[in-house]
Write a protein that holds these residues in place. Structure first.
Motif, PDB file in Angstrom:
ATOM      1  N   GLY A 118       0.816  -1.208   0.000  1.00  0.00           N
ATOM      2  CA  GLY A 118       0.000   0.000   0.000  1.00  0.00           C
ATOM      3  C   GLY A 118       0.844   1.249   0.000  1.00  0.00           C
ATOM      4  N   PHE A 119       1.884   1.258   0.819  1.00  0.00           N
ATOM      5  CA  PHE A 119       2.785   2.407   0.880  1.00  0.00           C
ATOM      6  C   PHE A 119       3.459   2.638  -0.466  1.00  0.00           C
ATOM      7  CE2 PHE A 119       6.955   4.287   1.596  1.00  0.00           C
ATOM      8  CZ  PHE A 119       6.617   5.425   2.303  1.00  0.00           C
ATOM      9  N   LEU A 120       3.969   1.577  -1.073  1.00  0.00           N
ATOM     10  CA  LEU A 120       4.641   1.713  -2.368  1.00  0.00           C
ATOM     11  C   LEU A 120       3.672   2.169  -3.452  1.00  0.00           C
ATOM     12  CD1 LEU A 120       6.992  -1.396  -2.247  1.00  0.00           C
ATOM     13  CD2 LEU A 120       7.616   1.023  -1.983  1.00  0.00           C
ATOM     14  N   TRP A 121       2.447   1.664  -3.422  1.00  0.00           N
ATOM     15  CA  TRP A 121       1.442   2.090  -4.398  1.00  0.00           C
ATOM     16  C   TRP A 121       1.167   3.586  -4.248  1.00  0.00           C
ATOM     17  CZ3 TRP A 121      -3.424   4.261  -3.893  1.00  0.00           C
ATOM     18  CH2 TRP A 121      -4.169   4.348  -5.071  1.00  0.00           C
ATOM     19  N   ALA A 122       1.002   4.041  -3.008  1.00  0.00           N
ATOM     20  CA  ALA A 122       0.727   5.464  -2.763  1.00  0.00           C
ATOM     21  C   ALA A 122       1.909   6.326  -3.216  1.00  0.00           C
ATOM     22  CB  ALA A 122       0.419   5.696  -1.284  1.00  0.00           C
ATOM     23  N   ARG A 123       3.117   5.844  -3.021  1.00  0.00           N
ATOM     24  CA  ARG A 123       4.291   6.582  -3.497  1.00  0.00           C
ATOM     25  C   ARG A 123       4.300   6.655  -5.014  1.00  0.00           C
ATOM     26  NH1 ARG A 123       8.919   7.825  -0.238  1.00  0.00           N
ATOM     27  NH2 ARG A 123       9.553   8.525  -2.298  1.00  0.00           N
ATOM     28  N   LEU A 151       2.825  14.056   1.321  1.00  0.00           N
ATOM     29  CA  LEU A 151       2.959  13.414   2.629  1.00  0.00           C
ATOM     30  C   LEU A 151       1.615  13.331   3.354  1.00  0.00           C
ATOM     31  CD1 LEU A 151       6.324  14.873   3.958  1.00  0.00           C
ATOM     32  CD2 LEU A 151       5.864  12.569   3.122  1.00  0.00           C
ATOM     33  N   ILE A 152       0.808  14.380   3.250  1.00  0.00           N
ATOM     34  CA  ILE A 152      -0.511  14.365   3.892  1.00  0.00           C
ATOM     35  C   ILE A 152      -1.393  13.305   3.239  1.00  0.00           C
ATOM     36  CG2 ILE A 152      -2.644  15.687   4.232  1.00  0.00           C
ATOM     37  CD1 ILE A 152      -0.848  18.172   4.552  1.00  0.00           C
ATOM     38  N   GLN A 153      -1.393  13.247   1.928  1.00  0.00           N
ATOM     39  CA  GLN A 153      -2.186  12.239   1.217  1.00  0.00           C
ATOM     40  C   GLN A 153      -1.706  10.839   1.563  1.00  0.00           C
ATOM     41  OE1 GLN A 153      -1.468  13.744  -2.741  1.00  0.00           O
ATOM     42  NE2 GLN A 153      -3.606  14.427  -2.928  1.00  0.00           N
ATOM     43  N   LEU A 154      -0.404  10.653   1.615  1.00  0.00           N
ATOM     44  CA  LEU A 154       0.163   9.351   1.954  1.00  0.00           C
ATOM     45  C   LEU A 154      -0.275   8.935   3.352  1.00  0.00           C
ATOM     46  CD1 LEU A 154       2.119   7.070   1.086  1.00  0.00           C
ATOM     47  CD2 LEU A 154       3.931   8.399   2.136  1.00  0.00           C
ATOM     48  N   SER A 155      -0.229   9.867   4.274  1.00  0.00           N
ATOM     49  CA  SER A 155      -0.649   9.579   5.647  1.00  0.00           C
ATOM     50  C   SER A 155      -2.133   9.224   5.704  1.00  0.00           C
ATOM     51  CB  SER A 155      -0.359  10.794   6.530  1.00  0.00           C
ATOM     52  OG  SER A 155      -0.815  10.574   7.837  1.00  0.00           O
ATOM     53  N   LEU A 156      -2.957   9.973   5.000  1.00  0.00           N
ATOM     54  CA  LEU A 156      -4.393   9.682   4.981  1.00  0.00           C
ATOM     55  C   LEU A 156      -4.681   8.329   4.338  1.00  0.00           C
ATOM     56  CD1 LEU A 156      -5.886  13.162   4.071  1.00  0.00           C
ATOM     57  CD2 LEU A 156      -6.180  11.920   6.209  1.00  0.00           C
ATOM     58  N   PHE A 157      -3.968   8.018   3.267  1.00  0.00           N
ATOM     59  CA  PHE A 157      -4.158   6.727   2.617  1.00  0.00           C
ATOM     60  C   PHE A 157      -3.807   5.581   3.553  1.00  0.00           C
ATOM     61  CE2 PHE A 157      -2.365   3.137   0.294  1.00  0.00           C
ATOM     62  CZ  PHE A 157      -3.484   2.742  -0.429  1.00  0.00           C
ATOM     63  N   GLN A 165     -13.331  23.862   7.813  1.00  0.00           N
ATOM     64  CA  GLN A 165     -12.222  24.700   8.257  1.00  0.00           C
ATOM     65  C   GLN A 165     -12.099  25.959   7.406  1.00  0.00           C
ATOM     66  OE1 GLN A 165      -8.817  22.141   8.178  1.00  0.00           O
ATOM     67  NE2 GLN A 165      -9.487  20.938   9.921  1.00  0.00           N
ATOM     68  N   GLY A 166     -12.954  26.103   6.424  1.00  0.00           N
ATOM     69  CA  GLY A 166     -12.964  27.314   5.627  1.00  0.00           C
ATOM     70  C   GLY A 166     -12.056  27.283   4.416  1.00  0.00           C
ATOM     71  N   GLY A 167     -11.236  26.297   4.286  1.00  0.00           N
ATOM     72  CA  GLY A 167     -10.348  26.211   3.141  1.00  0.00           C
ATOM     73  C   GLY A 167     -10.831  25.178   2.156  1.00  0.00           C
ATOM     74  N   ASP A 168     -10.284  25.230   0.968  1.00  0.00           N
ATOM     75  CA  ASP A 168     -10.627  24.230  -0.037  1.00  0.00           C
ATOM     76  C   ASP A 168      -9.522  23.185  -0.047  1.00  0.00           C
ATOM     77  OD1 ASP A 168     -11.904  22.906  -2.066  1.00  0.00           O
ATOM     78  OD2 ASP A 168     -11.155  24.207  -3.648  1.00  0.00           O
ATOM     79  N   LEU A 169      -9.492  22.359   0.979  1.00  0.00           N
ATOM     80  CA  LEU A 169      -8.420  21.390   1.151  1.00  0.00           C
ATOM     81  C   LEU A 169      -8.876  19.991   0.758  1.00  0.00           C
ATOM     82  CD1 LEU A 169      -7.065  22.561   4.622  1.00  0.00           C
ATOM     83  CD2 LEU A 169      -6.106  23.075   2.374  1.00  0.00           C
ATOM     84  N   ASN A 170      -9.288  19.824  -0.472  1.00  0.00           N
ATOM     85  CA  ASN A 170      -9.639  18.486  -0.932  1.00  0.00           C
ATOM     86  C   ASN A 170      -8.348  17.697  -1.033  1.00  0.00           C
ATOM     87  OD1 ASN A 170     -12.358  19.088  -1.169  1.00  0.00           O
ATOM     88  ND2 ASN A 170     -12.092  19.887  -3.225  1.00  0.00           N
ATOM     89  N   PHE A 171      -8.192  16.751  -0.106  1.00  0.00           N
ATOM     90  CA  PHE A 171      -6.935  16.028  -0.038  1.00  0.00           C
ATOM     91  C   PHE A 171      -6.702  15.145  -1.253  1.00  0.00           C
ATOM     92  CE2 PHE A 171      -7.333  16.931   4.545  1.00  0.00           C
ATOM     93  CZ  PHE A 171      -6.118  17.562   4.707  1.00  0.00           C
TER      94      PHE A 171
END
Length: 118
Positions: free
Chosen positions: A26-31, A37-43, A82-88
């Motif tokens: 999973g980690f290698l696929w996400a890489r 880094l935030i997306q990787l952590s969420l994944f 949170q008021g931002g457009d932070l679509n991860f």
């Protein structure tokens, strides 16, 4: 092979080996997807969440799919509050994540159930 390599009998935990392999894949696929880094952590959190639903909560496949959908939706709601457009994840990335889980875990759901409870 054990005699050839002169290895003493090792105590092997197949469960741990399989989980390490799945987390690593999973980690290698996400890489490869070039997640931040935030997306990787969420994944990786999603991956862990799904596995815990099988191991700790004994969830059925259908219930776990619903939980994945809810978890992804809650992340988006929390970000917009949170008021931002932070679509991860972009739509394409979200689809790729769902495809990854379907092809790597949900397709073999009974095997993972057996791994944890068999």
């Amino acid at each position: 092979l054990e005699e050839f390599l002169n290895i003493a009998r090792l105590k092997t935990s197949w469960r741990k080996d399989i989980l390490i392999d799945y987390y690593s894949a999973g980690f290698l696929w996400a890489r490869e997807m070039k997640f931040s880094l935030i997306q990787l952590s969420l994944f990786m959190d999603l991956l862990n969440f799904i596995l815990e639903n099988i191991s700790d909560k004994h969830m059925t496949l259908g219930d776990n799919l619903k939980e994945l959908e809810r978890a992804m939706a809650e992340t988006r709601e929390t970000d917009s509050e949170q008021g931002g457009d932070l679509n991860f994840f972009s739509i394409e990335q979200a689809k790729a994540i769902i495809d990854y889980f379907i092809n790597s875990l949900f397709k073999y759901y009974r095997v993972y159930e057996y791994l944890f409870h068999g």
